[in-house]
Structure formats: C-alpha cells, structure tokens
Design an enzyme around this catalytic site. Structure first.
Site, PDB file in Angstrom:
ATOM      1  N   CYS A   1       0.812  -1.221   0.000  1.00  0.00           N
ATOM      2  CA  CYS A   1       0.000   0.000   0.000  1.00  0.00           C
ATOM      3  C   CYS A   1       0.846   1.272   0.000  1.00  0.00           C
ATOM      4  O   CYS A   1       0.539   2.230  -0.716  1.00  0.00           O
ATOM      5  CB  CYS A   1      -0.980  -0.001   1.174  1.00  0.00           C
TER       6      CYS A   1
ATOM      7  N   ASP B   1      -7.592   5.203  -1.528  1.00  0.00           N
ATOM      8  CA  ASP B   1      -7.231   3.962  -0.838  1.00  0.00           C
ATOM      9  C   ASP B   1      -6.452   3.033  -1.766  1.00  0.00           C
ATOM     10  O   ASP B   1      -6.998   2.523  -2.753  1.00  0.00           O
ATOM     11  CB  ASP B   1      -8.507   3.268  -0.351  1.00  0.00           C
TER      12      ASP B   1
ATOM     13  N   HIS C   1      -5.581   0.057  -1.283  1.00  0.00           N
ATOM     14  CA  HIS C   1      -5.860  -1.359  -1.033  1.00  0.00           C
ATOM     15  C   HIS C   1      -6.884  -1.945  -1.992  1.00  0.00           C
ATOM     16  O   HIS C   1      -7.196  -3.137  -1.913  1.00  0.00           O
ATOM     17  CB  HIS C   1      -6.345  -1.538   0.415  1.00  0.00           C
TER      18      HIS C   1
END
EC number: 3.4.22.-
Length: 607
Positions: free
Chosen positions: A440, A564, A566
């Site tokens: 990440c 994000d 992820h």
C-alpha cells in the site's frame, strides 16, 4: 450595435490575482450574433516593443487581440492604447478593462465607440458553460522548409511557406473517416451550408465508444478495432477534434479523386545553399460549437500559420542568440495551465533541454508575460497536454483524478482544500504485481510521483516496487534481504524515495493517535493551499493517501478525502467511487489506538 460582452471566470480569477500596477492586452473570441468572450490577457512591458503579437501566435486560432486591460493607476496603458487599438481586427469596438489591484470590486468594462469610451455590463461565463459551448481542433501536418541558416533567410522562406499554405490547395480530414473539408466547405453530403461544428462533433464517437458512423470508411476499418475518436485532453473537459491535412490535386470541389498527404510541400530557392528542415506542426483552434462548418477551413489555415510563426520565431531566436549558424528542428507543444481555461502553444527546438539557459530565459519571460509565479512549472516539456484516445497502442495508465464527481462530504459550513493538479490512482495488483497485503505505501508513493510528473516537475518514470527496494538498500536504510521481498515501508521511507528519485523534500508530521488527527486539519488545509501535493499517511496501521480535507474552523468538524491503495479490482471509476475506495472519510475511519506519520511532499521551486 455594440457586442454583447462575456468574461471567462478563469480570466476574472487571474485579473483578481494581479497586484502590480501594469497594463496588458486582452484576447477573446468573437462568436454568434455579436458576442465577445474575453478569455485571456498578457502583461506588457513598460519598456521596448510590445509583445502581444508574439503572444497571440501562442493562442489557438480564433483567440485574438481585442483590447487592453489596466491595473490600478497604471499610466503605461495610455502609451500602449493607440497601438493596441489599431491592431484589433476582430471588432470595430476594442474593449478596455479597468481593474483595481487584487480585487474585482470596481471592475469596469468599456468599448471604444467613435474614439470615446462607453461603459457596458458583462456576464460571467463559468467553466461548465465554456466546456459546453466551445471545443478545440488539433491539427497535425508536416512540411519541409529549405532555407539558409540565417535569420533573414528563415523569415523570408517562412513567409513564402505561409502563402503556399493559404493558397487553397490543402484539404482537411477527420482521421479514419471520409469527412473532407476544402476551401469550398465540407465535401460530405450529410453536411449542408447550415451545418455547425456541433454537427461534425456528433458524428465522431467519444473515446471508448466502439461505433462507426455513416461516414467511416468501412473498407479501411475492416478487420480493425480502431474507430475514429474525439481526443480527450488530460485534466480538462473540452472536446478536441482531431484533424489531418492533405493536398488537393484539384481545387474543383467535386473532384472524384481523393486528396493525398501534404507532407511533401517544400519551399526552394536555388540561388543559395539550403538546409532542409522538417516541420511537424501541431496546431490548435478554439470554436463555438454553433459556428458554421463553412468557416472551419479558414480557421484551420490560420491555426497552421500561427504554428509556422512560432517555429519561425524559435529558429530565428536561436540563430541570433547562439551565433552557431546551425538550424535545429522545432517541435510543437501544447499546454493547459489550469488557471487559464484555454490552451497555450510553444515551439521548442530539439537538442535544447529544458534546463539550458536560453530555455530557462524564455520560460521566465512567458511566466512574466502571463503574470504567473516563477516558482512552479507551467511550460516545461513535461507539462505538455496529453490527449487520451490519440493512439490505440498507447501504454496503460491508471485512472486520472478519481475524486472528480464525488458528492460533497457533508461537513456543515466546511471549506474544501484539495490536491492541486492531476494525479494517477495507483492501487494493489496493478501492472501484474502481487502486492496485496504489503504494497500500500509503495502505491501511495507511485500516486505522489505521478503528481510530480503530471505537474511537469520531472520526466522520471514512476518507480516500481523493486526499484524502491533497491534504492533503500543502496542508501543503507534496508538490508540486502529486503530487495525482492514483500516487506512494507512507511512514511520515512517514502520521504527518502521522493528525495532520491525526484529530489523532492518532505515534511514528516507525527500524530500520537487516530483520535488526534482532527487537530492537524488546519495544517493539512494549509498544505493543500500552499503545496497542493498528495499526502501519504501511515504508521502503526495500513497506508493511505490523503488528497483533501473539508474543514469547518468554527466547529472543528473535518472529513478527509482518501485515496485507498488497497483496492484490488478493475480500474472502474464508478465502482471506486460508489464503494468508497476514493471518498470522504470521517474521524471514525482512523484507528484511535494507533499512531500515524504523515509524509507531506513540498513543491520544489522550478519553472
């Protein structure tokens, strides 16, 4: 009858930011039934020759000199006034804007009528209306210039070449269609004398639409999956029509023979030894969508002539300044400063890097002429506009600016502070890298690096996971076993990599717990106002990228705009926004018991 006056909201913001006593020239588009839209201005020097003519060549065709602007109690404008008025061609009534310094309060607009000023009201044209009412053409063609390596010869032969361009023998074509336009108008029977630019746009599919129109050459496309497409410029909402150039074998508008490419036009003079210089022109024009299609030919010719004048200027400047007697090959570059709301074109010579003294001087001059800060890049090669849909074999790129189109955060009386400029959204599993569960922060770094690339600070490639690991090992931050591993990195490593790969400094901010993140909302707001870069946040938990905050000073309520890394799905914008992979997050998003470190990249001073 006086023109109806409209002023672009982009231009008004630029005028408001001008805080020096000076004067400059106004540039606008005359369209419809007598409407003048003001789009741009430049600052004129109080000494020496006025530069508005050279500036106009940098603008798309149809964006022309139309008047003067004065800031504060400037007296330079009086000296410039008569010369500028004489040079205005698009209207019999040049315009004068009078602005106070640093404010739009008291802004006055007046037309010259029989030598006297007549004050008039104006309407503001917002960005969405500009995108709806106007479009651009982007034309590509090539010529050969045969000239001696002297400024006089270049000027003379360029003049002859422009005359050849305007002699009526060129034919324009929308790529991969049978839509041809010569000096009599469009040759396609589906268009009439009343057809407008919008009618042409309507038969060109948007990027990603796999459909053919009645005018597409089906034999040519048989077995191919490459329908004609409009071009989608990165970072703005204008539609751009691609145009190719050909030569006509006959001026007869009903000639049955197809045109052939115009790349062999040359200008020769056998009295002197000539060097042949290839000229690959990219030229732009701005058009109201309701403009008659019959006018398009003349507009496109003017766009080519402006491109040739830019090439001429760059060649002559180099010959004069260098004294080398060597001709370099010029190339066209289009830029879209977000503050402008329109394109600006430059001609740069191959072999001269952005950091050569002459290039630095030219860009510095441009910044001053456009009242832009000398601290951020606007006209470096890396700033050039990218046109999506231009080629079918273009390399893969992640989604751009995934926050655009999100609903408001819901913070009552809040003010949004957002990332300034363009970025790409990097996330898990892209580029066939199996980094789920550990990559990440690497993805956040890639997003940050993409911001610096897209803003023109660097041409450096986006670093891969392996390159990041190799660099951290190289500077003795990590052991050899780290290279090729699936180990995560944090904010400190991100700052090291930004320094190593991009020479970018970062500020590291430590927050003891997620519950305290609200206390740095004002600092984040200031960061987005002054730096505008994406922020990586990590620490005791997973890494994310912050690309904005919505903050109410009175109540302290804050929400964070999170990108994000992820996400593991396909690059589908709707899914990413609806499922919250890019979205506004409240304080409950953060782990109250975990500490956080923020890596806040700082803009280098560069132009």
């Amino acid at each position: 009858m006086l023109p109806k006056l409209k002023i672009s909201a982009f231009l008004l913001k630029r005028l408001e930011r001008t805080k020096q006593q000076c004067s400059g020239c106004l540039f606008g588009v005359f369209y419809g039934e007598g409407t003048l839209l003001l789009l741009s201005f430049n600052i004129e020097s109080s000494l020496g020759q006025l530069n508005y003519e050279q500036i106009q060549h940098r603008f798309p065709a149809e964006l022309d000199l139309c008047g003067l602007v004065k800031f504060g109690g400037c007296t330079d404008g009086e000296a410039h006034l008569n010369e500028v008025i004489k040079s205005v061609d698009i209207t019999d009534n040049p315009i004068l804007l009078q602005c106070e310094l640093g404010t739009l309060v008291g802004l006055r607009a007046s037309f010259f009528v029989h030598g006297k000023l007549e004050e008039v009201p104006y309407e503001v044209m917002e960005a969405h209306q500009l995108y709806n009412d106007f479009c651009f053409t982007r034309l590509q063609c090539g010529f050969f210039l045969q000239t001696a390596a002297t400024p006089e010869s270049v000027a003379r032969e360029m003049h002859v070449l422009r005359k050849r361009v305007a002699d009526g023998n060129l034919v324009f074509n929308v790529p991969q269609t049978k839509i041809f336009i010569n000096n009599y108008g469009p040759l396609d029977k589906q268009f009439s004398g009343d057809s407008q630019i919008q009618d042409l746009i309507d038969v060109i599919p948007t990027p990603g639409h796999e459909k053919e129109t009645a005018s597409v050459d089906k034999k040519k496309l048989k077995g191919q999956n490459t329908p004609v497409k409009r071009l989608a410029p990165t970072g703005c909402d204008y539609e751009v029509i691609p145009i190719d150039v050909m030569r006509s074998r006959s001026r007869d508008p009903v000639s049955g023979e197809p045109p052939h490419p115009a790349l062999s036009i040359a200008v020769t003079n056998e009295e002197q030894i000539r060097v042949q210089v290839p000229l690959e022109i990219e030229a732009m024009a701005i058009l109201c969508r309701k403009t008659k299609l019959q006018r398009l030919y003349d507009v496109l010719i003017e766009s080519i002539c402006r491109g040739l004048r830019l090439f001429e200027l760059s060649l002559i400047e180099h010959l004069t300044e260098s004294g080398s007697g060597k001709l370099l090959v010029p190339a066209s570059y289009h830029f879209y400063p977000q503050e402008f709301g329109h394109f600006v074109s430059c001609a740069y010579l191959e072999g001269l890097s952005d950091d050569t003294p002459s290039m630095l001087m030219r860009r510095k001059r441009l910044h001053r002429q456009f009242a832009l800060p000398i601290s951020r890049p606007y006209f470096r090669r890396a700033n050039q506009m990218l046109f999506l849909g231009e080629t079918e074999d273009a390399p893969w790129t992640p989604l751009l600016n995934t926050h655009i189109g999100l609903r408001p955060s819901g913070v009552v009386d809040g003010k949004e502070y957002l990332v300034n400029g363009n970025y790409h959204y990097y996330h898990y599993l892209q580029q066939q890298v199996q980094d789920k569960g550990w990559g990440c922060a690497y993805r956040s770094l890639q997003t940050i690096c993409s911001w610096f690339v897209l803003q023109g600070y660097t041409n450096a490639p986006i670093p891969t996971h392996l390159e990041v690991q190799e660099y951290l090992h190289k500077i003795n931050d990590k052991p050899a076993a780290f290279v090729g591993s699936s180990q995560w990195i944090g904010s400190t490593e991100i700052s090291m990599c930004l320094q190593g790969f991009l020479n970018v400094d970062s500020k590291i901010l430590h927050v003891a717990s997620g519950a305290e993140l609200a206390t740095i909302a004002s600092e984040l707001a200031m960061h987005f106002q002054t730096q505008g870069t994406p922020v990586m946040i990590g620490g005791g938990v997973l890494a994310h990228t912050i690309i904005g905050v919505d903050y109410c000073v009175q109540t302290g309520q804050v929400k964070f705009l999170i990108l994000d890394p992820h996400y593991t799905g396909a690059d589908d914008l709707a899914t990413i926004q609806i499922k919250g992979w890019c979205g506004w997050k409240g304080m409950d998003f953060w782990a109250k018991g975990s500490y956080y470190n923020l890596c806040m990249p700082q803009r280098p001073i560069l132009y």
